[in-house]
Design a protein around this motif. Structure first.
Motif, PDB file in Angstrom:
ATOM      1  N   LYS A   1       4.998  18.606   4.491  1.00 58.28           N
ATOM      2  CA  LYS A   1       3.683  18.401   5.096  1.00 58.28           C
ATOM      3  C   LYS A   1       2.910  17.274   4.413  1.00 58.28           C
ATOM      4  O   LYS A   1       2.311  16.414   5.069  1.00 58.28           O
ATOM      5  CB  LYS A   1       2.862  19.696   5.030  1.00 58.28           C
ATOM      6  N   ILE A   2       2.922  17.298   3.093  1.00 57.98           N
ATOM      7  CA  ILE A   2       2.190  16.271   2.347  1.00 57.98           C
ATOM      8  C   ILE A   2       2.835  14.911   2.534  1.00 57.98           C
ATOM      9  O   ILE A   2       2.149  13.901   2.762  1.00 57.98           O
ATOM     10  CB  ILE A   2       2.130  16.640   0.846  1.00 57.98           C
ATOM     11  N   VAL A  21      -5.368  11.524  -6.300  1.00 61.91           N
ATOM     12  CA  VAL A  21      -6.405  11.519  -5.264  1.00 61.91           C
ATOM     13  C   VAL A  21      -5.773  11.584  -3.878  1.00 61.91           C
ATOM     14  O   VAL A  21      -6.298  12.255  -2.980  1.00 61.91           O
ATOM     15  CB  VAL A  21      -7.305  10.274  -5.398  1.00 61.91           C
ATOM     16  N   ALA A  22      -4.633  10.904  -3.690  1.00 63.14           N
ATOM     17  CA  ALA A  22      -3.954  10.937  -2.391  1.00 63.14           C
ATOM     18  C   ALA A  22      -3.573  12.357  -2.002  1.00 63.14           C
ATOM     19  O   ALA A  22      -3.790  12.786  -0.857  1.00 63.14           O
ATOM     20  CB  ALA A  22      -2.712  10.044  -2.434  1.00 63.14           C
ATOM     21  N   VAL A  23      -3.015  13.101  -2.946  1.00 63.07           N
ATOM     22  CA  VAL A  23      -2.633  14.491  -2.672  1.00 63.07           C
ATOM     23  C   VAL A  23      -3.867  15.358  -2.445  1.00 63.07           C
ATOM     24  O   VAL A  23      -3.916  16.174  -1.516  1.00 63.07           O
ATOM     25  CB  VAL A  23      -1.779  15.054  -3.829  1.00 63.07           C
ATOM     26  N   ILE A  24      -4.886  15.195  -3.277  1.00 63.54           N
ATOM     27  CA  ILE A  24      -6.108  16.005  -3.162  1.00 63.54           C
ATOM     28  C   ILE A  24      -6.787  15.776  -1.821  1.00 63.54           C
ATOM     29  O   ILE A  24      -7.145  16.731  -1.115  1.00 63.54           O
ATOM     30  CB  ILE A  24      -7.079  15.666  -4.315  1.00 63.54           C
ATOM     31  N   VAL A  25      -6.975  14.509  -1.449  1.00 66.63           N
ATOM     32  CA  VAL A  25      -7.656  14.176  -0.190  1.00 66.63           C
ATOM     33  C   VAL A  25      -6.851  14.678   1.004  1.00 66.63           C
ATOM     34  O   VAL A  25      -7.411  15.205   1.978  1.00 66.63           O
ATOM     35  CB  VAL A  25      -7.887  12.651  -0.094  1.00 66.63           C
ATOM     36  N   THR A  26      -5.537  14.522   0.944  1.00 69.13           N
ATOM     37  CA  THR A  26      -4.673  14.991   2.031  1.00 69.13           C
ATOM     38  C   THR A  26      -4.833  16.492   2.252  1.00 69.13           C
ATOM     39  O   THR A  26      -4.960  16.956   3.392  1.00 69.13           O
ATOM     40  CB  THR A  26      -3.199  14.665   1.727  1.00 69.13           C
ATOM     41  N   MET A  57      -0.651  27.867  -1.509  1.00 68.58           N
ATOM     42  CA  MET A  57       0.236  26.954  -2.227  1.00 68.58           C
ATOM     43  C   MET A  57      -0.378  25.565  -2.366  1.00 68.58           C
ATOM     44  O   MET A  57      -0.349  24.956  -3.440  1.00 68.58           O
ATOM     45  CB  MET A  57       1.586  26.855  -1.513  1.00 68.58           C
ATOM     46  N   TYR A  58      -0.952  25.054  -1.289  1.00 65.22           N
ATOM     47  CA  TYR A  58      -1.523  23.709  -1.296  1.00 65.22           C
ATOM     48  C   TYR A  58      -2.853  23.665  -2.041  1.00 65.22           C
ATOM     49  O   TYR A  58      -3.175  22.659  -2.697  1.00 65.22           O
ATOM     50  CB  TYR A  58      -1.690  23.204   0.135  1.00 65.22           C
ATOM     51  N   ILE A  59      -3.632  24.727  -1.949  1.00 62.39           N
ATOM     52  CA  ILE A  59      -4.902  24.781  -2.686  1.00 62.39           C
ATOM     53  C   ILE A  59      -4.629  24.795  -4.192  1.00 62.39           C
ATOM     54  O   ILE A  59      -5.323  24.129  -4.967  1.00 62.39           O
ATOM     55  CB  ILE A  59      -5.714  26.017  -2.255  1.00 62.39           C
ATOM     56  N   LEU A  60      -3.597  25.521  -4.602  1.00 63.07           N
ATOM     57  CA  LEU A  60      -3.217  25.526  -6.015  1.00 63.07           C
ATOM     58  C   LEU A  60      -2.705  24.155  -6.449  1.00 63.07           C
ATOM     59  O   LEU A  60      -2.987  23.705  -7.568  1.00 63.07           O
ATOM     60  CB  LEU A  60      -2.148  26.593  -6.266  1.00 63.07           C
ATOM     61  N   LEU A  61      -1.978  23.498  -5.573  1.00 62.24           N
ATOM     62  CA  LEU A  61      -1.512  22.140  -5.873  1.00 62.24           C
ATOM     63  C   LEU A  61      -2.694  21.189  -6.014  1.00 62.24           C
ATOM     64  O   LEU A  61      -2.709  20.325  -6.899  1.00 62.24           O
ATOM     65  CB  LEU A  61      -0.563  21.655  -4.772  1.00 62.24           C
ATOM     66  N   CYS A  62      -3.686  21.356  -5.154  1.00 57.67           N
ATOM     67  CA  CYS A  62      -4.908  20.548  -5.228  1.00 57.67           C
ATOM     68  C   CYS A  62      -5.595  20.761  -6.574  1.00 57.67           C
ATOM     69  O   CYS A  62      -6.035  19.795  -7.229  1.00 57.67           O
ATOM     70  CB  CYS A  62      -5.837  20.918  -4.081  1.00 57.67           C
ATOM     71  N   SER A  63      -5.680  21.999  -7.015  1.00 54.72           N
ATOM     72  CA  SER A  63      -6.273  22.325  -8.317  1.00 54.72           C
ATOM     73  C   SER A  63      -5.456  21.699  -9.449  1.00 54.72           C
ATOM     74  O   SER A  63      -6.014  21.203 -10.438  1.00 54.72           O
ATOM     75  CB  SER A  63      -6.335  23.842  -8.484  1.00 54.72           C
ATOM     76  N   PHE A  64      -4.137  21.708  -9.293  1.00 55.43           N
ATOM     77  CA  PHE A  64      -3.220  21.130 -10.276  1.00 55.43           C
ATOM     78  C   PHE A  64      -3.486  19.635 -10.440  1.00 55.43           C
ATOM     79  O   PHE A  64      -3.562  19.116 -11.565  1.00 55.43           O
ATOM     80  CB  PHE A  64      -1.792  21.387  -9.806  1.00 55.43           C
TER      81      PHE A  64
END
Length: 316
Positions: free
Chosen positions: A302-303, A49-54, A65-72
């Motif tokens: 960044k994250i 959740v921390a990564v997704i919300v960030t 890259m970050y949107i795919l990480l969010c999906s991951f």
């Protein structure tokens, strides 16, 4: 036990629940295991959740890259939700059963979670290939429309494939309600079918599924062969590789190792003790969902900076 008795076959429709036999612990151990499992689940939820919300709330991270990480990370939450609540309930219960429909839902969630993980990893490898090997056309190739299509593919295709496998398994007559595992999976449900049930179609679809996702793996290898070739003689690309590709490769390695152990456990784990079999079965649902966001969180600047700054503000 599977029986050939015709009377048993006629009564297969009366199976309304399954017994999960993987959880064999003493009563005094249940509280400790419940606490450890709850801590593990809370950790998975918090880090993902921390990564997704960030990523969602930081507009600077609205990049492929970050949107795919969010999906991951969302997929990690999805997969663990199919397992943790049930195992936590079982640790507080004397009888470990799951309803017929609940077993199929759990099997579908875990099956689609694993397939989606590999699909997302394949899309992420394609993103890194374009970013490093074809940087001049990156923004045109990884447009919002293309990104939406790739994310949809990485979710929709595994869901459809998993649904087909579950539908085919649901049509079989079952002669046993005994599942020697902590959770339901499609392969074991099919093994419970009455002899001589025709599982040819199930096996064909299962083999097609394996081949389809093996192509995902080979595609990832192919993309990284080109990425590594591109990075060898360019210091700027090497820096980009170390920053953005290493976390992806670590996630891929974690996935391959855990899925390999799980498959070997299913095929040859009958000679192992129940405790070891349970540990191997749990790796796939515990290690990737908690390690992936941690790896990316520590490696992607960044994250890491965004999360640390948020924590610092909360402490102050």
């Amino acid at each position: 036990m599977i029986t050939n008795n015709p009377a048993t076959m006629d009564n297969t429709s009366q199976i309304t629940s399954f017994v999960l036999s993987g959880l064999n612990v003493m009563k005094y151990q249940q509280v400790a295991l419940f606490s450890l499992t709850l801590i593990s689940y809370c950790s998975v939820v918090v880090v993902n959740v921390a990564v997704i919300v960030t990523i969602i709330f930081d507009k600077n991270m609205h990049e492929p890259m970050y949107i795919l990480l969010c999906s991951f990370c969302m997929n990690g939450l999805y997969g663990t939700t199919g397992f943790y609540p049930k195992i936590l309930w079982d640790l507080l219960s004397a009888v470990h059963v799951i309803s017929y429909s609940g077993c199929f839902v759990q099997a579908f969630v875990i099956h689609s979670f694993v397939c989606s993980d590999l699909s997302i990893l394949a899309v992420m490898s394609y993103d890194r290939y374009v970013a490093i090997c074809r940087p001049l056309v990156y923004h045109s190739v990884m447009s919002k429309k293309r990104l939406l299509m790739l994310v949809s593919f990485s979710w929709f295709t595994p869901f459809c494939i998993s649904a087909v496998n579950m539908i085919l398994a649901s049509r079989l007559k079952l002669c046993s309600s005994y599942i020697a595992r902590l959770y339901c999976i499609n392969w074991i449900i099919v093994k419970l079918s009455c002899f001589p049930a025709d599982t040819t179609v199930n096996n064909i679809v299962a083999n097609i599924t394996i081949i389809f996702f093996l192509f995902h793996f080979f595609f990832i290898v192919w993309t990284y062969v080109y990425v590594i070739k591109t990075c060898v003689n360019c210091s700027e690309n090497r820096a980009k590789f170390m920053q953005t590709c290493v976390p992806h490769l670590i996630s891929l390695l974690i996935f391959i190792v855990t899925i390999m152990f799980d498959v070997l456990n299913l095929r040859f784990g009958s000679n192992l003790s129940p405790t070891i079999q349970n540990v191997i079965a749990l790796e796939l649902l515990i290690i990737p969902p908690i390690m992936n966001p941690l790896v990316y969180g520590f490696k992607l600047t960044k994250i890491r900076i965004r999360i640390l700054s948020f924590i610092t503000c909360q402490i102050k």
